[in-house]
Design an enzyme around this catalytic site. Structure first.
Site, PDB file in Angstrom:
ATOM      1  N   PRO A  27     114.317  85.166 110.437  1.00 40.85           N
ATOM      2  CA  PRO A  27     114.912  85.823 109.259  1.00 40.85           C
ATOM      3  C   PRO A  27     116.405  85.530 109.116  1.00 40.85           C
ATOM      4  CG  PRO A  27     113.417  87.314 110.345  1.00 40.85           C
ATOM      5  CD  PRO A  27     113.511  86.104 111.231  1.00 40.85           C
ATOM      6  N   CYS A  28     116.794  85.198 107.874  1.00 44.11           N
ATOM      7  CA  CYS A  28     118.168  84.763 107.626  1.00 44.11           C
ATOM      8  C   CYS A  28     119.108  85.906 107.261  1.00 44.11           C
ATOM      9  CB  CYS A  28     118.198  83.718 106.518  1.00 44.11           C
ATOM     10  SG  CYS A  28     117.683  84.371 104.893  1.00 44.11           S
ATOM     11  N   GLY A  29     118.569  87.123 107.108  1.00 46.39           N
ATOM     12  CA  GLY A  29     119.382  88.236 106.629  1.00 46.39           C
ATOM     13  C   GLY A  29     120.643  88.491 107.431  1.00 46.39           C
ATOM     14  N   TYR A  64     122.456  86.287 108.938  1.00 45.19           N
ATOM     15  CA  TYR A  64     123.399  85.168 108.854  1.00 45.19           C
ATOM     16  C   TYR A  64     123.912  84.914 107.435  1.00 45.19           C
ATOM     17  CZ  TYR A  64     120.554  84.247 113.032  1.00 45.19           C
ATOM     18  OH  TYR A  64     119.855  84.365 114.198  1.00 45.19           O
ATOM     19  N   SER A  65     123.179  85.394 106.447  1.00 43.36           N
ATOM     20  CA  SER A  65     123.492  85.082 105.061  1.00 43.36           C
ATOM     21  C   SER A  65     124.815  85.706 104.618  1.00 43.36           C
ATOM     22  CB  SER A  65     122.369  85.578 104.149  1.00 43.36           C
ATOM     23  OG  SER A  65     122.713  85.412 102.798  1.00 43.36           O
TER      24      SER A  65
END
Length: 266
Positions: free
Chosen positions: A153-155, A157-158
């Protein structure tokens, strides 16, 4: 199950290319050979030796321990972690790989994936749960895992989020690495948003530095770079960080772009 037999009894160029790169390369062939496909495939080594036709087939079969008269199928088994709706799985399936198992923990994605890939063994649940992780590993008992895919999941790092080092999602790459450690695939591919390149954890170290060190600890090399999907034929500019890795001592090669900035084939 949709794979054909080896060349001469039906193999594709991609199957032979894989066998040559893996088997001859592991025995010192490496970049010192040239493969030519088509109806009369051949391989020429740096020494000048050329194998073609049946001689090539017989050597490939011999390297794989297959009797020369036997028919076989070369199946490359894939695991897709954090699979979402199945974008990674679709690309690899379209290129001839067998998606053997997948895992995710988000119900809408799970429902979509099951519609798109009804034949894939799906393990539902949080990969951090030891019981779920054991189910993932056990799915490859008796068949082995050749490739592991996944986009944690990129949440965390975004740039659209808080990018907090205390966000537990920032360490889900550790579970990906743990599965690689246990299944020992020939290679892996992992993707994430460009924000991962500048994200630091609570110890002040970059996430990418942790990823390199953690893979090195299990004897895997990893390389990563930002790729634009438009450079490979997608009608949309979409940049993602792609991590490719394999056991230390083997070479990782990123694909060359197939399309220019104007979207035209190159």
């Amino acid at each position: 199950e949709r794979w054909q037999n080896l060349r001469g009894i039906g193999a594709t160029d991609k199957e032979l290319q894989y066998v040559i790169a893996q088997e001859f390369g592991a025995r010192g062939g490496g970049p010192g050979f040239e493969f030519r496909g088509g109806k009369n495939p051949s391989i020429t080594f740096a020494s000048g030796q050329t194998l073609k036709g049946r001689a090539l087939l017989h050597d490939v079969r011999g390297l794989l321990g297959i009797p020369k008269t036997a028919e076989t199928q070369l199946v490359l088994n894939v695991l897709d972690l954090f699979c979402g709706a199945g974008g990674f799985s679709l690309g690899f399936r379209n290129d001839g790989f067998r998606i053997a198992a997948a895992n995710d923990n988000w119900e809408p994605a799970i429902a979509t994936y099951k519609v798109n890939f009804p034949d894939v063994k799906f393990i539902e649940g949080d990969i951090r749960d030891p019981a779920v992780k054991q189910q993932i590993v056990s799915a490859f008992d008796g068949i082995g895992c050749d490739v592991i895919l996944g986009g944690p999941p990129c949440g965390a790092y975004s740039h659209a989020g808080l990018r907090s080092p205390c966000d537990s999602r920032a360490r889900l790459y550790e579970d990906y690495i743990d599965v690689v450690r246990r299944l020992k695939p020939k290679m892996f591919a992992m993707e994430n948003v460009p924000g991962i390149l500048t994200m630091k954890l609570d110890d002040g170290k970059l996430v990418t530095e942790h990823i390199r060190q953690d893979f090195a600890a299990i004897e895997y090399g990893v390389d990563f770079r930002v790729l634009d999907a438009a450079a490979y034929g997608t009608p949309q500019h979409r940049e993602r960080v792609i991590f490719l890795g394999s056991p230390i001592g083997t070479e990782t090669i990123f694909p060359a772009p197939t399309h220019g900035d104007d979207g035209v084939d190159v």
